[in-house]
Design an enzyme around this catalytic site. Structure first.
Site, PDB file in Angstrom:
ATOM      1  N   ASP A 156       0.951  -1.205  -0.007  1.00  0.00           N
ATOM      2  CA  ASP A 156      -0.022   0.012  -0.074  1.00  0.00           C
ATOM      3  C   ASP A 156       0.972   1.228   0.078  1.00  0.00           C
ATOM      4  OD1 ASP A 156      -2.503  -1.468   0.030  1.00  0.00           O
ATOM      5  OD2 ASP A 156      -2.249  -1.584   2.385  1.00  0.00           O
ATOM      6  N   ASP A 208      -7.087  -1.332  -4.619  1.00  0.00           N
ATOM      7  CA  ASP A 208      -8.024  -0.862  -3.766  1.00  0.00           C
ATOM      8  C   ASP A 208      -9.102   0.251  -4.045  1.00  0.00           C
ATOM      9  OD1 ASP A 208      -6.682  -2.792  -1.696  1.00  0.00           O
ATOM     10  OD2 ASP A 208      -5.640  -1.046  -0.721  1.00  0.00           O
TER      11      ASP A 208
END
EC number: 3.4.23.36
Length: 153
Positions: free
Chosen positions: A111, A129
């Protein structure tokens, strides 16, 4: 075919950006894009959103494979002539596959998009995401419009 190209584009963009973060940043390193609003921050997640079910890789493998199979089925069965549905499913397919690749290859998800809203640090996320979220929103919009069409008939 267009919907699979959307998924492929998401997978490539997702994996390329994750590779750039992994190869050029230290874990925890943060680069300001817009000070006090947006940062590129190298982060890893072994769970789902907000770190839920951290370390449960087999659970994520099984669920993601089932989701990918379901999305492909829906694209093949229902997306023809339904542009919004197809785009939403393509985005979800690309997002699911992007994070699946991370879990399979790294045993964690990379991330890096770090957003701060006022003083709230939103959980760090990635392109996969984002693609999943936009896909779900578009699917919801499609369902609202599709429901309205059925009521008119």
């Amino acid at each position: 075919m267009l919907y699979y190209l959307i998924a492929l584009f998401i997978i490539i963009a997702d994996q390329l950006t994750k590779w750039l973060v992994v190869s050029h940043m230290e874990l925890g390193q943060s680069i300001p894009v817009i000070d006090q609003v947006l940062y590129i921050t190298s982060h890893r997640n072994t769970g789902a959103a907000w770190g839920i079910l951290a370390g449960q890789m087999w659970f994520f493998y099984v669920i993601t494979i089932a989701v990918i199979i379901g999305i492909v089925y829906y694209i093949q069965r229902y997306a023809k002539g339904q542009m919004l549905l197809g785009i939403s499913l393509g985005l979800m397919l690309g997002g699911a596959a992007g994070n699946f690749i991370d879990r399979a290859a790294r045993q964690e998800v990379v991330d890096f998009i770090h957003v701060i809203i006022v003083n709230y640090h939103y959980p760090i996320f990635n392109i996969a995401d984002s693609s999943l979220c936009v896909g779900v929103i578009l699917l919801f919009i499609h369902m609202l419009f599709d429901s309205g069409k059925k009521k008119e008939q």
